[in-house]
Design an enzyme around this catalytic site. Structure first.
Site, PDB file in Angstrom:
ATOM      1  N   HIS A 237       0.819  -1.218   0.000  1.00  0.00           N
ATOM      2  CA  HIS A 237       0.000   0.000   0.000  1.00  0.00           C
ATOM      3  C   HIS A 237       0.852   1.266   0.000  1.00  0.00           C
ATOM      4  CE1 HIS A 237       0.348  -0.103   4.530  1.00  0.00           C
ATOM      5  NE2 HIS A 237       0.369   1.213   4.345  1.00  0.00           N
TER       6      HIS A 237
ATOM      7  N   ASP B 161       0.284  -7.625   1.588  1.00  0.00           N
ATOM      8  CA  ASP B 161       0.636  -6.202   1.658  1.00  0.00           C
ATOM      9  C   ASP B 161       2.153  -5.993   1.724  1.00  0.00           C
ATOM     10  OD1 ASP B 161       0.057  -3.504   1.582  1.00  0.00           O
ATOM     11  OD2 ASP B 161      -0.047  -3.307   3.759  1.00  0.00           O
TER      12      ASP B 161
ATOM     13  N   GLY C  80       2.940   6.658   7.977  1.00  0.00           N
ATOM     14  CA  GLY C  80       4.297   6.954   7.524  1.00  0.00           C
ATOM     15  C   GLY C  80       5.292   5.912   7.982  1.00  0.00           C
TER      16      GLY C  80
ATOM     17  N   SER D  53       4.551   2.813   7.873  1.00  0.00           N
ATOM     18  CA  SER D  53       4.248   1.629   7.073  1.00  0.00           C
ATOM     19  C   SER D  53       5.438   1.215   6.218  1.00  0.00           C
ATOM     20  CB  SER D  53       3.051   1.902   6.155  1.00  0.00           C
ATOM     21  OG  SER D  53       1.878   2.087   6.889  1.00  0.00           O
TER      22      SER D  53
ATOM     23  N   GLY E 131     -10.933 -22.236  -2.935  1.00  0.00           N
ATOM     24  CA  GLY E 131     -12.274 -21.682  -2.882  1.00  0.00           C
ATOM     25  C   GLY E 131     -13.103 -22.021  -1.661  1.00  0.00           C
TER      26      GLY E 131
END
Length: 528
Positions: A155, A188, A260, A262, A315
């Protein structure tokens, strides 16, 4: 660890000293200069010193033959000066990442604006917002190789999937353009590259060896004010889930970090990376969550090799066996991961998996946690045969499932997603062909959606305009979906995902607030 001086003969004192200070150096050799550590304060002294330079304590003689290879020094023996030196060295490897987006981004939002209509004193207005194509952000990262590879969050490197220009700034003021080598949105994580070999890399530590109460340090670029260091205590090491990422097993510390930070490292007293800072809840103190180093290393190695992590997928949505699951499915097994939902026409559905099945092993190996189960399926990629150990109503089965590639945003039941966030549920009245809002816990997470009112129609986020959705707009311009059953609502909410959020406008039979909009960040269940 501190001890009072003990008047004993040489060998015994040396033994006490070695146990107290835990002199290590797994890489020590006889050719390297030895150091003397004070048995009282733990301070490091030169080899030629006979007394501690800090408190004057007599120092024991150095006997290289008594050093044990691989003997790890206890964290409690590090002095304040040594910790400062380690953190100063680590900070040289931590960088600020400046991000400048090159594309626009559309996302739903809600807000209060009572004066726009007489009905909105009890409900939220919704609309689509468009981001600036030249938005600027800043985050953190850290160097992991001599050739300038840098780990950060997805991100940060690609906010909301947008293309961006990336610039890396070092603590001493140097600046480098960065290339994006790979992104793994589910965890992420992202890997960057800058053209320099002048930055020292950090070493990975083992997040599996973290203990509650252990001290840790968060280093990063909070609020874009420059590199800073915050000390805290590890308070959660059991693979915490908050639902913000598709794949999660966070470690939790109370080291204060904020926006910040991150992508920056969480390090131990030796300066080894035990986590990657990821999520902070700004309304709460001590709520910082980091991606554990074991997960980060696995993902980063895939990104370095292939530029992506091609995950396997079968799934099913699962959760840990808990009291609710035991009651709902009448389970006899108290460990493992219970299947909540099975996607229609998925590999798991074709293999015969059913809700209530408990998964406790993969390919002959017992799997203790939902994260390890998810990673076991992910790591094999697409087209691999996976043998699942299944407990079905007390009967042991083994089912073979062939994986497919994991979708970018796998979802199972949008109605369940909506209910989980709102902390209310929708009840169907089959005879009257109605769906009623039920809020037994008075969650109040969606102003305007109150207990007992009927849902008449829904306008999902993919159909939202860029103007406020007032009652006038809803009646004259919108094309809402009528709701007569839970299947109608579930079908409508499949179009509620947009811009990393889930949003919808509900028309309800409440004269005080006939329409109410809700928006929230997507919350990810555990999907294999």
């Amino acid at each position: 660890m501190s001890r009072k001086p003990v008047q004993r003969s040489g060998p015994s004192l040396l033994t006490v000293f070695l146990l107290a200070c835990a002199l290590t150096a797994p890489s020590w050799s006889a050719d390297e200069p030895a150091s003397r550590y004070c048995p009282v304060c733990g301070a490091q002294n030169r080899a030629e010193n006979r007394f501690c330079m800090k408190d004057g304590t007599p120092l024991p003689a150095i006997d290289p033959e008594r050093r044990v290879q691989g003997f790890v020094r206890s964290p409690g023996t590090f002095s304040t000066e040594e910790i400062q030196q380690v953190m100063r060295r680590v900070s040289e490897s931590v960088v600020r990442i400046r991000v400048r987006t090159k594309t626009t981004f559309k996302y739903p939002m809600t807000y209060w604006k009572d004066e726009e209509a007489e009905y909105y004193h009890r409900a939220m207005l919704g609309k689509i917002e468009t981001s600036d194509s030249d938005s600027r952000f800043a985050g953190s990262g850290f160097v992991i190789s001599p050739d300038g590879r840098i780990v950060t969050n997805a991100h940060v490197a690609s906010p909301d999937g947008m293309q961006a220009d990336l610039t890396v700034e070092t603590q001493d003021g140097r600046s480098f353009p960065a290339r994006l080598l790979g992104v793994d949105v589910p965890s992420d994580l992202a890997l960057l590259k800058i053209d320099t070999n002048a930055l020292p890399p950090l070493a990975w530590g083992d997040s599996g060896a973290i203990r509650v109460g252990q001290e840790a340090w968060v280093i990063g670029n909070p609020l874009d004010i420059g590199i800073s260091i915050a000390r805290g205590t590890m308070s959660g090491i059991a693979g915490t889930r908050v639902g913000m990422n598709q794949v999660e097993a966070f470690v939790h510390s109370d080291a204060h970090f904020t926006h910040g930070n991150s992508g920056g490292p969480l390090v131990d007293v030796q300066g080894q990376v035990i986590g990657v800072s990821d999520i902070v809840f700004s309304s709460e103190k001590g709520q910082g969550y980091s991606i554990p180093s074991r997960m980060a290393r696995l993902v980063v190695d895939r990104l370095a090799k292939d530029g992506r992590y091609e995950r396997g997928f079968i799934g099913v949505q699962v959760r840990s066996v808990d009291s609710d699951a035991i009651k709902k499915f009448a389970l006899s097994r108290t460990d493992g991961s219970v299947v909540d939902y099975v996607l229609p026409d998925s590999p798991a559905g074709r293999a015969g998996l059913k809700p209530g099945d408990v998964l406790y092993g993969v390919n002959g190996h017992q799997v203790a946690s939902t994260y390890l189960l998810q990673e076991a399926v992910s790591s094999v990629g697409a087209g691999a045969a996976v043998r699942l150990a299944v407990d079905r109503q007390g009967k042991a089965l083994e089912l073979q499932v062939t994986t497919t590639g994991r979708p970018s945003a796998p979802r199972v039941d949008p109605l369940e997603d909506m209910q989980n966030y709102l902390r209310l549920h929708f009840e169907e009245d089959v005879k009257r062909k109605q769906v009623i809002i039920r809020d037994p816990y008075r969650s109040r997470r969606a102003p305007g959606l109150y207990d007992g009112y009927r849902v008449k129609s829904v306008l999902p986020a993919q159909d939202w305009p860029e103007e406020p959705i007032t009652l006038s707009y809803y009646k004259t311009h919108a094309k809402p979906i009528p709701i007569d059953s839970l299947d109608d609502l579930r079908s409508a909410l499949k179009r509620a995902y947009r811009g990393g959020k889930m949003a919808a406008t509900f028309e309800i039979d409440n004269p005080s607030a006939p329409v109410a909009s809700v928006v929230f960040d997507e919350l990810w269940p555990i999907i294999l």
